[in-house]
Design an enzyme around this catalytic site. Sequence first.
Site, mmCIF file in Angstrom:
data_model
loop_
_atom_site.group_PDB
_atom_site.id
_atom_site.type_symbol
_atom_site.label_atom_id
_atom_site.label_comp_id
_atom_site.label_asym_id
_atom_site.label_seq_id
_atom_site.Cartn_x
_atom_site.Cartn_y
_atom_site.Cartn_z
ATOM 1 N N GLU A 176 0.827 -1.204 0.000
ATOM 2 C CA GLU A 176 0.000 0.000 0.000
ATOM 3 C C GLU A 176 0.855 1.244 0.000
ATOM 4 O O GLU A 176 0.582 2.213 -0.716
ATOM 5 C CB GLU A 176 -0.931 0.003 1.223
ATOM 6 C CG GLU A 176 -2.012 -1.057 1.165
ATOM 7 C CD GLU A 176 -2.938 -0.891 -0.024
ATOM 8 O OE1 GLU A 176 -3.203 0.258 -0.432
ATOM 9 O OE2 GLU A 176 -3.407 -1.926 -0.557
ATOM 10 N N ASN B 216 1.014 3.818 -3.100
ATOM 11 C CA ASN B 216 0.728 5.248 -2.908
ATOM 12 C C ASN B 216 1.770 6.104 -3.609
ATOM 13 O O ASN B 216 1.453 7.065 -4.305
ATOM 14 C CB ASN B 216 0.717 5.600 -1.419
ATOM 15 C CG ASN B 216 -0.673 5.462 -0.817
ATOM 16 O OD1 ASN B 216 -1.625 5.134 -1.518
ATOM 17 N ND2 ASN B 216 -0.794 5.720 0.461
ATOM 18 N N ARG C 1 -9.614 3.399 -5.582
ATOM 19 C CA ARG C 1 -8.913 2.789 -4.449
ATOM 20 C C ARG C 1 -9.568 3.221 -3.154
ATOM 21 O O ARG C 1 -9.258 2.706 -2.093
ATOM 22 C CB ARG C 1 -7.429 3.136 -4.496
ATOM 23 C CG ARG C 1 -6.737 2.418 -5.646
ATOM 24 C CD ARG C 1 -5.257 2.741 -5.706
ATOM 25 N NE ARG C 1 -4.528 2.169 -4.599
ATOM 26 C CZ ARG C 1 -3.660 2.841 -3.852
ATOM 27 N NH1 ARG C 1 -3.417 4.097 -4.093
ATOM 28 N NH2 ARG C 1 -3.034 2.248 -2.858
#
Lengths: 217, 145
Positions: free
Chosen positions: B50, B54, B110
Amino acid sequence: MSVDYTEETLAALCEKHAGLVQMLVNRHLSRAESREDLVQVANLGLIRALRSFDPSRGFSFSTYAVPVIEGTLRDHLRRAGTLSVPRSLRTSAARLARARALLGEEVPLSRLAFEAGITEEEAVLASELSVSPASLSELEEEGTLPAAPDAGYDAVLDRVMVEEGLSRLEKRDAALISLRYFHGLTQEKTARVLSMTQVQVSRAEKRILTYLRKLFG
Amino acid sequence: MKQLIRNKISATFEAKSENEALSRILVAGFLMPYSVSLEELGDIKTAVSEAVTNAVVHAYRDREAGDVRLAVRLSENGLLSITVTDYGCGISDVLRAREPFFTTDREHERGGMGFSIMETFMDAVRVTSVEGRGTRVVLKKRLTL
C-alpha cells in the site's frame, strides 16, 4: 453521465492525447507486455475517460484522465501478469498452496517451503502468485483459483462496472468493495480494516454485488 | 537510545507499478530467516504494498516519474521498521489524507483505504510530507522472534 462521440472525433481525440498515453505507458513497460499492447489498453482507458468526463466538476480533462488510464493499465497488467510466469514457478505455487492448506497460516514461510519441497527463494517468489480476487464473479466464488485471465476488453468492462458502481455506493460499502476488489483483501482482512466481523462482510458483499448486478443487468 | 540492528536492507527503484511486487518480494525475502508466521508476513507485505503503491500512483502524478526508496530494518529485540520514501509532490494535508474513506477525487476506485490498511496491519504508521519535496511513510511492527 455519458458523452457520445463519432468514430472520427474519438480517433482525433486519441491522437490529441497520444503524448499523455505514451507517458503513462512508459511507467508500465516491462518484459511481459509489448508497448503496442499497452498503448491499446491505455487508449481504452482514454476513451472511457472521454465518455465519462464532466467539465462542470472543475478538473481539466488531463487531470481527470490520468487516474482512469492508470487504473485501466494496472488492471490489465494485474490480470495479464500470470501469463508470463514460468511453468516451474506455477508448479511451486501450487505445491505451496497445498502445503499451506495442510499446515495453516501460523507456520513460517520457511517451514512451508520445506514441506512443499521447494527452495526458500522459490517460495518467496511463488507466494507472490497467490491470487487476489480479480473479478466480481471470482469474488462470489471465494476459495476457487481464478480461471485464465479475461481478454483485455472484458477486464475493462468489469472495471467499468465496479468503478461506475462505486460512486453510487455508500462510503462504507464502497470501501468494502474497494478493499475486496482493488486491494485484493480476503473477507477476514477486510473485516479487520472496517472493524466488522467476517460474517458481516460476507453478507454486505452479497448485498452490494446483487445491487451492482441489478444496476448493470 | 539506538537499538542494535539485527539486519537491514534498502533499495531504490523507479516509481513504477511493476516494482510493487518487487518490494513485497524484498520484504518477504528479508524476513525469511526470522520465522514470521504466514499470516503476519501477508499482513506486512500488504502494508508495504500500500505504501509503495501510494508513491507509485501519487508522488509523481504531475511530473516525471522518480524514485521510491524502501528501507527495512530489524532490531535485535524484534522491532521491524519499514520506510517508504518518495521525492515527489508531497501531501498537503496529512491528517486529512489519513482519514478513512478520504480520497482525492482522482483515485476514487482505491477508495482512500491505503492508510487504513497500513494502520490495521502494522503496529504504528508515521507519515511526514513536504509539498513539492516528498513523502516518508514509516511502518513499524513488533515481531515475536
